[in-house]
Scaffold this motif. Structure first.
Motif, PDB file in Angstrom:
ATOM      1  N   THR B  75      -2.066   0.945  -3.762  1.00  0.00           N
ATOM      2  CA  THR B  75      -1.442   2.148  -2.972  1.00  0.00           C
ATOM      3  C   THR B  75      -0.141   1.565  -2.368  1.00  0.00           C
ATOM      4  OG1 THR B  75      -2.592   1.774  -1.004  1.00  0.00           O
ATOM      5  CG2 THR B  75      -3.062   2.471  -2.647  1.00  0.00           C
ATOM      6  N   ILE B  76       1.175   3.246  -1.376  1.00  0.00           N
ATOM      7  CA  ILE B  76       1.717   2.135  -1.025  1.00  0.00           C
ATOM      8  C   ILE B  76       0.774   1.894   0.667  1.00  0.00           C
ATOM      9  CG2 ILE B  76       1.143   4.542   0.564  1.00  0.00           C
ATOM     10  CD1 ILE B  76       4.813   3.347  -0.240  1.00  0.00           C
ATOM     11  N   GLU B  77      -0.622   1.774   1.090  1.00  0.00           N
ATOM     12  CA  GLU B  77      -0.004   1.028   2.182  1.00  0.00           C
ATOM     13  C   GLU B  77      -0.391  -0.602   1.177  1.00  0.00           C
ATOM     14  OE1 GLU B  77      -2.391   3.892   1.016  1.00  0.00           O
ATOM     15  OE2 GLU B  77      -2.957   4.701   2.714  1.00  0.00           O
ATOM     16  N   GLY B  78      -0.745  -0.927   0.369  1.00  0.00           N
ATOM     17  CA  GLY B  78      -0.474  -2.591  -0.029  1.00  0.00           C
ATOM     18  C   GLY B  78       1.276  -2.364  -0.269  1.00  0.00           C
ATOM     19  N   LEU B  79       1.667  -2.056  -0.938  1.00  0.00           N
ATOM     20  CA  LEU B  79       2.751  -2.365  -1.604  1.00  0.00           C
ATOM     21  C   LEU B  79       3.929  -2.566   0.091  1.00  0.00           C
ATOM     22  CD1 LEU B  79       3.777   0.536  -4.209  1.00  0.00           C
ATOM     23  CD2 LEU B  79       3.695  -2.123  -4.463  1.00  0.00           C
ATOM     24  N   ASP B  81       3.003  -3.430   3.168  1.00  0.00           N
ATOM     25  CA  ASP B  81       2.464  -4.535   3.911  1.00  0.00           C
ATOM     26  C   ASP B  81       2.597  -5.505   3.272  1.00  0.00           C
ATOM     27  OD1 ASP B  81       0.844  -2.919   5.825  1.00  0.00           O
ATOM     28  OD2 ASP B  81      -1.033  -3.348   4.808  1.00  0.00           O
ATOM     29  N   SER B  82       2.723  -6.297   2.423  1.00  0.00           N
ATOM     30  CA  SER B  82       3.311  -6.902   1.549  1.00  0.00           C
ATOM     31  C   SER B  82       4.787  -7.297   1.775  1.00  0.00           C
ATOM     32  CB  SER B  82       3.163  -6.553   0.015  1.00  0.00           C
ATOM     33  OG  SER B  82       3.921  -6.137  -0.581  1.00  0.00           O
ATOM     34  N   GLY B  83       5.476  -6.254   2.163  1.00  0.00           N
ATOM     35  CA  GLY B  83       6.968  -6.748   2.427  1.00  0.00           C
ATOM     36  C   GLY B  83       7.911  -6.443   1.265  1.00  0.00           C
ATOM     37  N   GLU B  84       6.925  -6.068  -0.376  1.00  0.00           N
ATOM     38  CA  GLU B  84       8.304  -5.150  -1.037  1.00  0.00           C
ATOM     39  C   GLU B  84       9.160  -3.868  -1.323  1.00  0.00           C
ATOM     40  OE1 GLU B  84       5.433  -5.268  -4.806  1.00  0.00           O
ATOM     41  OE2 GLU B  84       6.678  -4.553  -5.364  1.00  0.00           O
ATOM     42  N   LEU B  85       8.756  -3.789  -0.219  1.00  0.00           N
ATOM     43  CA  LEU B  85       9.464  -2.663   0.437  1.00  0.00           C
ATOM     44  C   LEU B  85      10.208  -2.101   1.045  1.00  0.00           C
ATOM     45  CD1 LEU B  85       7.156   0.654  -1.014  1.00  0.00           C
ATOM     46  CD2 LEU B  85       8.106  -0.634  -2.855  1.00  0.00           C
ATOM     47  N   ALA B  86      10.146  -3.168   1.541  1.00  0.00           N
ATOM     48  CA  ALA B  86      10.781  -3.489   3.591  1.00  0.00           C
ATOM     49  C   ALA B  86      12.199  -2.479   3.723  1.00  0.00           C
ATOM     50  CB  ALA B  86      10.195  -4.759   3.945  1.00  0.00           C
ATOM     51  N   ASP B  87      13.097  -3.433   2.391  1.00  0.00           N
ATOM     52  CA  ASP B  87      14.262  -2.938   2.323  1.00  0.00           C
ATOM     53  C   ASP B  87      14.359  -1.820   1.346  1.00  0.00           C
ATOM     54  OD1 ASP B  87      13.489  -3.786   0.376  1.00  0.00           O
ATOM     55  OD2 ASP B  87      15.401  -4.732  -0.587  1.00  0.00           O
TER      56      ASP B  87
END
Lengths: 283, 159
Positions: B75-79, B81-87
């Motif tokens: 979910t968005i929480e996991g994505l 937290d992992s930093g995958e979407l940070a940029d």
């Protein structure tokens, strides 16, 4: 909204699924669920049981097989839209399906949605039923009395009504593989990319010297089933686009998206676009 | 009818009993408390519930929780937290690509799917890709800007 309560079973074989259908006449088959879940959520349908066929092995293949004359593309009932979208076999041998695929809903829906489910559901505004008809494809079905094959022309019988019996399950769709003479065309008009079409047109033909033969046009969104305007097909085979447009004998109803008059006009617009695609591809 | 399911959500192994009719998005919101996935239309049109199952984006409202038995759900929480979407998240903020934020988790998840292809999509391709995600605030322009800028930045960083 939330769906009404239902029971859920996930059979491992087709025979088991067919038996469950026999025991539960109001059960629904769950394949990709991208139309079914929406109708359940809106409580347009409230079956007592969902039979999830996703656990049945061997229904998810897309393969080129030998046919009577040319090859045949066989698409298993559980092959998903995204699979077809990424398939080399589809890109090479079923170009009409490849053209239609990006217009079907949105990526997150194509992840789950199945080609078989679309054909089984037979939404009159959906792309794939029209493609099946334009390509003169076939549907394989299995029921308590065994297997049978239904030609596309006999399959679509009315609004969401197909030749599938109450205890039959669609197991595969089959399409003639394209060869160097195959010409295809596809166009649709929708309010938003990926929405159901206001009007759409799928077409196939064979190159015949400088002209076309065996033109098959299948409109969607203009009637209870995908529809072939036979007079327009004949005119297009003669190379006469104006006559093909003039000969369109569609009789659409007003719907939430457009009036009948608008749909008829747009059908002509699409015919010109698709005719250009069919003719443009000639070497 | 209730059923037991076991699945992985944002890297965590979860075993729960769910009602057969419960959708995936209701399951993650109500049973797991992961309320970043939003519910808009509940019939597959709006995209607010977009999440990942087994690596591919799906509509959380058009899948049942029982169908996710054995699956890997992100979910968005996991994505996030992992930093995958940070940029991508930073670009959305910088370019005002959100106002009320209701569509944003689904929009980010869908956009990341496109960017994973590793090319710089045209603005038209970006619009087509996010056509299944409604935003009623921004008019989409800033969202397309944000996605495009991240696509270019990621490609630039890779060379």
């Amino acid at each position: 909204m939330k769906p009404a309560p239902f029971a859920y079973k996930k059979p491992r074989t087709l025979d088991e699924a067919i038996a469950l259908l026999g025991e539960n006449p109001d059960a629904r088959i769950l394949a990709g669920g991208q139309s079914l879940m929406a109708t359940l959520n809106m409580r347009l349908s409230a079956p007592s049981l969902l039979i999830d066929i996703n656990g049945i092995e061997g229904l998810g293949e897309i393969a080129l097989k030998d046919g009577a004359q040319n090859g045949v593309i066989e698409i298993g009932a559980l092959a998903r839209h995204v699979q077809a979208e990424r398939s080399e076999t589809i890109a090479t041998h079923a170009p009409l399906i490849a053209c239609a695929m990006p217009t079907i809903a949105h990526p997150a829906i194509r992840t789950r949605g199945t080609l078989g489910g679309s054909i089984a559901f037979a939404d009159p505004a959906a792309e794939l039923p029209a493609c099946l008809l334009a390509l003169d494809g076939e549907v394989d079905a299995q029921g308590p009395k065994g297997k049978r094959t239904i030609k596309a022309g006999d399959y679509f019988q009315g609004l969401y009504e197909t030749a599938l019996g109450p205890q039959e399950i669609l197991t595969a769709i089959r399409l003639p593989a394209a060869n160097k003479d195959t010409r295809v065309g596809f166009a649709e008009l929708a309010r938003r990319h990926g929405d159901y079409a206001i009007v759409g047109l799928a077409a196939s033909a064979r190159a015949d010297g400088k002209g076309l033969k065996d033109v098959r046009l299948a409109y969607f969104g203009v009637g209870a089933t995908p529809l072939r305007p036979l007079k327009s097909e004949a005119a297009l085979s003669r190379g006469d686009i104006d006559a093909a447009v003039a000969a369109l004998d569609l009789d659409p109803h007003d719907d939430i998206q457009a009036t009948a008059a608008v749909k008829k006009h747009l059908a002509g617009v699409l015919l010109r676009r698709v005719a250009a695609q069919l003719m443009e591809q000639r070497a | 009818m209730e059923m037991d399911i076991t699945l992985t959500v944002n890297g965590e192994r979860i075993a729960e009993r769910v009602e057969a009719r419960q959708s995936l998005v209701d399951f993650v919101r109500d049973d797991l408390g992961l309320t970043g996935s939003h519910i808009g239309c509940e019939h597959g049109v709006c995209g607010a519930c977009t999440m990942r199952v087994d690596g591919e984006i799906v509509r959380g409202c058009l899948m049942l929780a029982v169908q996710c038995d054995g699956s890997v759900v992100e979910t968005i929480e996991g994505l996030s937290d992992s930093g995958e979407l940070a940029d991508l998240q930073a670009a959305f903020e910088q370019r005002n690509a959100l106002q009320c934020g209701y569509c944003t988790p689904g929009m980010l998840t869908a956009a990341q799917e496109l960017l994973k292809a590793g090319t710089v999509p045209s603005r038209e391709e970006i619009r087509e890709h996010i056509s299944g995600n409604y935003c009623r605030c921004t008019g989409y322009h800033a969202i397309v800007d944000a996605i495009e800028s991240v696509a270019k930045a990621r490609m630039g960083a890779g060379t």
